[in-house]
Every structure is written in structure tokens, then in C-alpha cells.
Design a protein around this motif. Structure first.
Motif, mmCIF file in Angstrom:
data_model
loop_
_atom_site.group_PDB
_atom_site.id
_atom_site.type_symbol
_atom_site.label_atom_id
_atom_site.label_comp_id
_atom_site.label_asym_id
_atom_site.label_seq_id
_atom_site.Cartn_x
_atom_site.Cartn_y
_atom_site.Cartn_z
ATOM 1 N N UNK A 57 1.042 -1.147 -0.032
ATOM 2 C CA UNK A 57 -0.059 0.016 -0.099
ATOM 3 C C UNK A 57 1.013 1.414 -0.001
ATOM 4 N N UNK A 58 2.154 0.929 -0.295
ATOM 5 C CA UNK A 58 3.037 2.244 -0.405
ATOM 6 C C UNK A 58 4.288 1.955 -1.028
ATOM 7 N N UNK A 59 5.098 3.068 -1.414
ATOM 8 C CA UNK A 59 6.248 2.757 -2.266
ATOM 9 C C UNK A 59 7.076 2.065 -1.807
ATOM 10 N N UNK A 60 7.455 2.153 -0.485
ATOM 11 C CA UNK A 60 8.438 1.333 0.297
ATOM 12 C C UNK A 60 7.809 -0.299 0.055
ATOM 13 N N UNK A 61 6.816 -0.602 0.455
ATOM 14 C CA UNK A 61 6.309 -2.001 0.075
ATOM 15 C C UNK A 61 6.485 -2.248 -1.331
ATOM 16 N N UNK A 62 6.011 -1.498 -2.473
ATOM 17 C CA UNK A 62 6.465 -1.810 -3.882
ATOM 18 C C UNK A 62 7.944 -1.891 -4.026
ATOM 19 N N UNK A 63 8.822 -1.276 -3.655
ATOM 20 C CA UNK A 63 10.237 -1.437 -3.719
ATOM 21 C C UNK A 63 10.553 -2.609 -3.164
ATOM 22 N N UNK A 64 9.976 -2.996 -1.977
ATOM 23 C CA UNK A 64 10.553 -4.573 -1.527
ATOM 24 C C UNK A 64 9.922 -5.532 -2.391
ATOM 25 N N UNK A 65 8.773 -5.399 -2.525
ATOM 26 C CA UNK A 65 8.287 -6.511 -3.627
ATOM 27 C C UNK A 65 9.147 -6.557 -4.855
ATOM 28 N N UNK A 66 9.557 -5.519 -5.761
ATOM 29 C CA UNK A 66 10.319 -5.627 -6.569
ATOM 30 C C UNK A 66 11.726 -6.035 -6.419
ATOM 31 N N UNK A 67 12.055 -5.909 -5.328
ATOM 32 C CA UNK A 67 13.541 -6.589 -4.819
ATOM 33 C C UNK A 67 13.359 -8.002 -4.674
ATOM 34 N N UNK A 68 12.349 -8.512 -4.072
ATOM 35 C CA UNK A 68 11.925 -9.731 -3.977
ATOM 36 C C UNK A 68 12.138 -10.466 -5.720
ATOM 37 N N UNK A 69 11.298 -9.751 -6.366
ATOM 38 C CA UNK A 69 11.415 -10.188 -7.713
ATOM 39 C C UNK A 69 12.496 -10.404 -8.440
ATOM 40 N N UNK A 70 13.449 -9.259 -8.136
ATOM 41 C CA UNK A 70 14.853 -9.324 -8.624
ATOM 42 C C UNK A 70 15.573 -10.576 -8.095
ATOM 43 N N UNK A 71 15.696 -10.746 -6.947
ATOM 44 C CA UNK A 71 16.294 -11.994 -6.318
ATOM 45 C C UNK A 71 15.799 -13.160 -7.064
ATOM 46 N N UNK A 72 14.448 -13.404 -7.040
ATOM 47 C CA UNK A 72 14.112 -14.748 -7.993
ATOM 48 C C UNK A 72 14.446 -14.836 -9.391
ATOM 49 N N UNK A 73 14.636 -13.485 -9.866
ATOM 50 C CA UNK A 73 15.248 -13.583 -11.082
ATOM 51 C C UNK A 73 16.654 -13.988 -11.407
#
Length: 198
Positions: A57-73
Motif C-alpha cells: 500500500x506504499x512505495x516502500x512496499x512496492x520497492x520491497x516487492x520488486x526487490x524480491x522479484x529481482x532476487x528470484x530472477x
């Protein structure tokens, strides 16, 4: 490493081009990427059909979600792509080739499109591009696609892209906005041996 919007972004998977689109990895450190991701996953239409394990629900959460996706990549288990217009570079949505199993050569695909980009075949074009890449260059045999029962738009996208309907899975996903109730979903799949959609 490749440079994109002045940020160095790891590229374990290639950029994809075709059907008027450019698919490239999301950058957790780019403000525009985090803002687009937040808009996508908080959109009411997205929330109607999807219930993430971690609500954002905020930019910090969005960045964390994208970091998790980068780790999985980075570990080769998921390719999360920002769908952009091939000419303008405008962000249109997201498509992911997820839960990649290199032993059984399977993966699951999912996508969403920003409200202003809907109605222009973005999901269909992105899915055709990503599926072709996954079946050929990534060497996967089976791609699965599932969606909540009643999500007719997603059903039509799947069928247009050659993902055959395989059945209804009972109580297989969370109800909208809840982690204590379940709903049915449709399962579609496409094999590398299936014909390319017309």
C-alpha cells in the motif's frame, strides 16, 4: 549488467521485443518503476481478482516487492517483466514467468495491465511474446496460467494465446482481499508442442 534509466539493473533474463512491445526487468531503485508497480497492485480491478500474500500500500512496499522479484530472477526461478510500449517506452503493465522448474521444465505465467492501457490487446501481445520465449529460449515444456473463476477477460486472453482450458480447481486461491476464505479458479496450460496461436 545493463544500464536503464541511469540505474544498473542485473539482467539474468533477456529483454524481449515483439508485437509492438518491449519487456524488460523492473528496477526496484527507479521511482517510476516503483510508482507503476504500486498503481498496478493497488488498482481495484487487480484487487478484485488477486490477493497477494503480502499486501502493498506504499512505495516502500512496492520497492520491497520488486526487490524480491529481482532476487528470484537472479536465482533463475522467476522472470518479472515490465511491459512497455515498443515505441514510446511507456509502462503498460506486468507479465511474469514464475515458479520456473528447470527439472520438470514448467512455469506459471501471470500478468496485469494498468487501467489506461486496457482494451488495446496489451496482455495478449505480452503473453504471446513471453510464452514464445519461455518455450523456445528458456526451454520450458509446459506453461500454466490460472485465474479466478469469473474473470472472463483473463480467460479470453489465455485462449487467444493458445492456453487450453484444463479444468476448474476447487478452492484453489484466496477470495478477494481475504486470507481466510477460498474460491475456485480456472486452469489453462500450453505445451511447447502445441501449435502457435494464429
Amino acid at each position: 549488467m545493463a544500464e536503464d534509466d541511469h540505474h544498473l539493473v542485473p539482467r539474468p533474463f533477456p529483454d524481449l521485443h515483439g508485437h509492438g512491445l518491449h519487456l524488460l526487468p523492473w528496477d526496484p531503485d527507479a521511482d517510476a518503476d516503483a510508482e507503476a508497480w504500486l498503481r498496478g497492485v493497488t488498482d481495484p480491478e487487480f484487487a478484485r481478482w488477486n490477493t497477494p500474500l503480502t499486501l502493498i500500500d506504499d512505495l516502500a512496499g512496492a520497492r520491497e516487492s520488486l526487490r524480491r522479484k529481482a532476487d528470484m530472477a537472479a536465482d533463475g526461478t522467476s522472470a518479472s517483466y515490465r511491459i512497455t510500449d515498443g515505441a514510446s517506452g511507456t509502462t503498460l503493465g506486468h507479465i511474469g514467468v514464475n515458479a520456473v522448474n528447470h527439472v520438470f521444465r514448467t512455469a506459471r505465467v501471470g500478468y496485469w495491465v494498468l487501467p489506461e492501457a486496457r482494451g488495446h490487446g496489451v496482455a495478449t501481445r505480452a503473453l504471446r511474446l513471453a510464452a514464445h520465449w519461455a518455450h523456445t529460449e528458456l526451454g520450458l515444456h509446459r506453461l500454466e496460467l490460472d485465474h479466478a473463476l469469473g474473470h472472463d477477460t483473463s480467460c479470453h486472453v489465455a485462449e487467444r494465446c493458445g492456453f487450453r482450458f484444463e479444468g476448474t480447481l476447487r478452492g484453489a486461491m484466496f477470495e478477494a482481499g481475504r486470507h481466510d476464505a477460498f474460491r475456485d479458479m480456472h486452469l489453462h496450460a500450453r505445451l511447447a508442442t502445441d501449435p502457435e496461436p494464429s
